[in-house]
Enzyme design. Sequence first.
Site, PDB file in Angstrom:
ATOM      1  N   ARG A 104      29.944  52.655  47.661  1.00  0.00           N
ATOM      2  CA  ARG A 104      28.514  52.534  47.382  1.00  0.00           C
ATOM      3  C   ARG A 104      28.283  52.422  45.877  1.00  0.00           C
ATOM      4  O   ARG A 104      29.078  52.895  45.073  1.00  0.00           O
ATOM      5  CB  ARG A 104      27.760  53.753  47.908  1.00  0.00           C
ATOM      6  CG  ARG A 104      27.339  53.628  49.371  1.00  0.00           C
ATOM      7  CD  ARG A 104      26.381  54.746  49.751  1.00  0.00           C
ATOM      8  NE  ARG A 104      25.176  54.739  48.939  1.00  0.00           N
ATOM      9  CZ  ARG A 104      24.789  55.753  48.145  1.00  0.00           C
ATOM     10  NH1 ARG A 104      25.502  56.851  48.055  1.00  0.00           N
ATOM     11  NH2 ARG A 104      23.679  55.663  47.421  1.00  0.00           N
ATOM     12  N   MET A 135      33.661  44.997  42.751  1.00  0.00           N
ATOM     13  CA  MET A 135      33.762  45.216  44.192  1.00  0.00           C
ATOM     14  C   MET A 135      32.643  46.068  44.787  1.00  0.00           C
ATOM     15  O   MET A 135      32.819  46.643  45.853  1.00  0.00           O
ATOM     16  CB  MET A 135      35.137  45.820  44.516  1.00  0.00           C
ATOM     17  CG  MET A 135      36.266  44.856  44.235  1.00  0.00           C
ATOM     18  SD  MET A 135      36.001  43.260  45.086  1.00  0.00           S
ATOM     19  CE  MET A 135      37.435  42.345  44.564  1.00  0.00           C
ATOM     20  N   HIS A 183      34.131  34.023  43.471  1.00  0.00           N
ATOM     21  CA  HIS A 183      34.639  34.489  44.773  1.00  0.00           C
ATOM     22  C   HIS A 183      35.814  33.601  45.199  1.00  0.00           C
ATOM     23  O   HIS A 183      35.734  32.372  45.086  1.00  0.00           O
ATOM     24  CB  HIS A 183      33.518  34.447  45.818  1.00  0.00           C
ATOM     25  CG  HIS A 183      33.976  34.961  47.145  1.00  0.00           C
ATOM     26  ND1 HIS A 183      34.112  36.311  47.412  1.00  0.00           N
ATOM     27  CD2 HIS A 183      34.375  34.309  48.273  1.00  0.00           C
ATOM     28  CE1 HIS A 183      34.559  36.461  48.644  1.00  0.00           C
ATOM     29  NE2 HIS A 183      34.726  35.270  49.188  1.00  0.00           N
ATOM     30  N   ASP A 196      22.610  37.112  44.966  1.00  0.00           N
ATOM     31  CA  ASP A 196      21.350  37.581  45.557  1.00  0.00           C
ATOM     32  C   ASP A 196      21.623  38.875  46.319  1.00  0.00           C
ATOM     33  O   ASP A 196      22.670  39.482  46.143  1.00  0.00           O
ATOM     34  CB  ASP A 196      20.712  36.473  46.422  1.00  0.00           C
ATOM     35  CG  ASP A 196      21.585  36.098  47.611  1.00  0.00           C
ATOM     36  OD1 ASP A 196      22.556  36.836  47.894  1.00  0.00           O
ATOM     37  OD2 ASP A 196      21.291  35.071  48.258  1.00  0.00           O
ATOM     38  N   GLU A 255      40.149  29.550  39.555  1.00  0.00           N
ATOM     39  CA  GLU A 255      39.038  30.405  39.105  1.00  0.00           C
ATOM     40  C   GLU A 255      38.927  30.363  37.589  1.00  0.00           C
ATOM     41  O   GLU A 255      37.825  30.263  37.028  1.00  0.00           O
ATOM     42  CB  GLU A 255      39.275  31.862  39.538  1.00  0.00           C
ATOM     43  CG  GLU A 255      39.171  32.102  41.017  1.00  0.00           C
ATOM     44  CD  GLU A 255      39.310  33.576  41.397  1.00  0.00           C
ATOM     45  OE1 GLU A 255      39.033  33.898  42.549  1.00  0.00           O
ATOM     46  OE2 GLU A 255      39.708  34.403  40.554  1.00  0.00           O
ATOM     47  N   GLY A 299      22.452  39.422  49.304  1.00  0.00           N
ATOM     48  CA  GLY A 299      23.500  39.392  50.325  1.00  0.00           C
ATOM     49  C   GLY A 299      24.897  39.531  49.743  1.00  0.00           C
ATOM     50  O   GLY A 299      25.077  39.639  48.532  1.00  0.00           O
TER      51      GLY A 299
HETATM   52  C1  GAR Z   1      39.325  37.377  41.701  1.00  0.00           C
HETATM   53  O1  GAR Z   1      40.243  36.657  42.473  1.00  0.00           O
HETATM   54  C2  GAR Z   1      37.927  37.246  42.267  1.00  0.00           C
HETATM   55  O2  GAR Z   1      37.697  36.012  42.852  1.00  0.00           O
HETATM   56  C3  GAR Z   1      37.929  38.347  43.304  1.00  0.00           C
HETATM   57  O3  GAR Z   1      38.600  39.404  42.668  1.00  0.00           O
HETATM   58  C4  GAR Z   1      39.591  38.878  41.801  1.00  0.00           C
HETATM   59  C5  GAR Z   1      39.462  39.565  40.457  1.00  0.00           C
HETATM   60  O4  GAR Z   1      40.503  39.210  39.617  1.00  0.00           O
HETATM   61  N1  GAR Z   1      36.583  38.697  43.644  1.00  0.00           N
HETATM   62  C6  GAR Z   1      36.187  38.964  44.875  1.00  0.00           C
HETATM   63  O5  GAR Z   1      36.935  38.996  45.825  1.00  0.00           O
HETATM   64  C7  GAR Z   1      34.695  39.266  45.005  1.00  0.00           C
HETATM   65  N2  GAR Z   1      34.276  39.208  46.344  1.00  0.00           N
HETATM   66  P1  GAR Z   1      40.458  39.521  38.058  1.00  0.00           P
HETATM   67  O6  GAR Z   1      40.119  41.006  37.916  1.00  0.00           O
HETATM   68  O7  GAR Z   1      41.860  39.245  37.603  1.00  0.00           O
HETATM   69  O8  GAR Z   1      39.437  38.624  37.426  1.00  0.00           O
END
Ligand code: GAR
Length: 197
Positions: A67, A94, A113, A145, A178, A147
């Site tokens: 939370r 997270m 993501h 947003d 990414e 969600g």
């Molecule tokens: C990344 O792969 C990002 O896409 C994911 O966490 C990782 C963080 O890596 N995010 C999610 O899953 C969000 N739902 P990082 O700490 O090395 O940037």
Amino acid sequence: MRKIRIGVLGSGSGSNLQALLDAIRSDLLQAEIVLVLSDVADARILQRAKDAGIPAEWIDCFGNKNRFPEAVQQHVADRLVDAGVDLVCLAGFMRLIKSPILQRFSERIINIHPSLLPHFPGLEAWKQALDAGVTETGCTVHFVDEGMDTGTVILQAKVPIHSDDDSLSLHQRIQQQEHLIYPQAVRLVAARLGFAV
Ligand code: GAR
């Protein structure tokens, strides 16, 4: 025109923070990262920020595992405002962002993501893609947003899934994409908001 001021929230290794810092350093992105916050006290993202000379702070969620209590979100919103943040970048953060931060930074929070949204929202999206047996996945930068991983998409990159992929190899290849699209997406948003690019 001035450079956009960014606040980053993350819970993990901070490789996406690093990608933003590298893009700024190599002049691919006109921006300044002014504050990094993490809900994980020993997360590498905080160390990366400190190494880059950026103020880095732990967000104490008072023992709440998942939370993100409203009072804590209020505090985070205040810290971001105090730091003069124009755009909030979630980078592996997270916890779900709710009204105290959403209201203060309406249309100014973006997230990366590891899937081609709307497919595979939520945790460990690369594992979800492997389990589903699809041949292609990717990553998405989107506005945040109310969600979970539902806001408007800004940029996506595709990643093919190989027959010998496991979760580690696939996540690594997704992360390479990414690191390319997150700075590009920030640049697009900064331009739309009227900042220097
Ligand atoms: C990344 O792969 C990002 O896409 C994911 O966490 C990782 C963080 O890596 N995010 C999610 O899953 C969000 N739902 P990082 O700490 O090395 O940037």
